[in-house]
Design an enzyme around this catalytic site. Structure first.
Site, short mmCIF file in Angstrom:
data_model
loop_
_atom_site.label_atom_id
_atom_site.label_comp_id
_atom_site.label_asym_id
_atom_site.label_seq_id
_atom_site.Cartn_x
_atom_site.Cartn_y
_atom_site.Cartn_z
N ARG A 225 0.83 -1.22 0.06
CA ARG A 225 -0.13 0.00 -0.10
C ARG A 225 0.96 1.49 -0.03
NH1 ARG A 225 -3.18 -2.96 -1.28
NH2 ARG A 225 -5.24 -3.48 -0.60
N HIS A 273 0.36 -0.44 -10.51
CA HIS A 273 -0.33 -1.12 -9.66
C HIS A 273 -0.73 -2.54 -10.14
CE1 HIS A 273 -3.38 -0.97 -5.96
NE2 HIS A 273 -3.10 -2.25 -6.25
#
Length: 310
Positions: A225, A273
């Site tokens: 994250r 991502h």
């Protein structure tokens, strides 16, 4: 017939409708899967944070909310969510993360960037990289993803230390926990991989003082994250050479703005991502199994602890 609501972005319906329908059928569940069931008639919600459901209060008869994502930080604090929330632990996602992490650890361990970028006709005599046994790796977060990545790296010969907030025992890893364990795990680590959930306690867990604990010239790999890292502290450590390179797949704001310093920094690799994505075929089987368990009166799999946030 069970009414299962699919709440995700519109294009996801095309990816998931057939795999979910097939998984429900194989689990011998009679399911009406739809994107527009009335709230009071909905038995289960297959959920992604980018879908239309934001207010769970009208879903008074819903037995569980089944996330399509491994991370639940954007929904876990929703005050209208009183139903059980189950995060996704998907073998396809796990395998994808293992492959991405292993590939990038080996890339930095072997110093491959110097050769990939140095195709200029100059033969550079250099020192061969050490063997894996001489390259300590630390993984922050040894849940399902971190444990699988750590075991894969240990299988290649790396000495792997895993850190978690609470005690854990993962075969072939040195497992540490707590504040003292975090300092020990980071001290002299040459490669650090971040796979912690995003909570108030993990935000900026890799800050300036903790980056200073790593071996000089260490590499940081973050597929977990974005807020786990203090961006300004990381850039400062990169500029001084304390950190030789950072490979980052997740960010505080996504897509990463074009003017963000990470894009232009010579010692940062940005990936969009892609480290691990949910695979519809394997995820559908997990969703169907949780519905089957709910209907059989069995405990749901991977229920989120609201206090811990994961």
């Amino acid at each position: 017939m069970l009414k299962v609501l699919f709440s995700a972005k519109p294009q996801a319906w095309d990816e998931y409708q057939a795999p979910l329908s097939d998984a429900f059928a194989k689990a011998r569940l009679a399911v009406d899967l739809s994107r527009d069931h009335p709230p009071a008639q909905t038995d289960y919600i297959v959920f992604a944070p980018n879908g239309p459901v934001r207010d769970f209060a009208p879903y008074v008869n819903t037995k569980a909310v089944l996330s399509l994502w491994a991370g639940v930080e954007t929904v876990v604090d929703n005050p209208t969510l009183t139903q059980p929330l189950c995060r996704l632990v998907d073998p396809g996602l796990t395998r994808g993360m293992v492959e991405w992490v292993t590939g990038n650890v080996l890339r930095h361990h072997l110093g491959m960037d110097a050769h990939i970028r140095g195709q200029d006709g100059i033969w550079r005599d250099g020192i061969s990289p050490p063997l894996a046994a001489e390259r300590p790796v630390t993984i922050l977060g040894i849940g399902a993803l971190g444990a699988a990545c750590g075991q894969a790296l240990a299988g290649l010969g790396f000495p792997v230390t895993g850190w978690s907030r609470s005690p854990k025992d993962v075969p072939h890893l040195q497992c540490l926990h707590g504040e003292d364990g975090l300092q020990e795990a980071l001290t002299a680590a040459q490669i650090v991989v971040l796979l912690l959930p995003q909570t108030a306690q993990t935000q900026n867990i890799l800050n300036g003082p903790r980056l200073a604990l790593l071996a000089k010239g260490a590499c940081v790999i973050n597929p977990g994250r974005g807020p786990l890292i203090d961006d300004a502290a990381l850039l400062a450590a990169l500029d001084t050479g304390q950190i030789a390179h950072a490979t980052l797949d997740v960010f505080r704001r996504e897509p990463l703005p074009a003017d963000h310093p990470f894009w232009a920094h010579p010692h940062v690799t940005v990936t969009p991502h892609i480290a691990a994505t949910t695979r519809p075929d394997t995820a559908a089987k997990i969703i169907a199994e949780n519905v089957r368990r709910g209907e059989a009166g069995l405990p749901f799999l991977n229920v989120v602890d609201r206090q811990l946030g994961y």
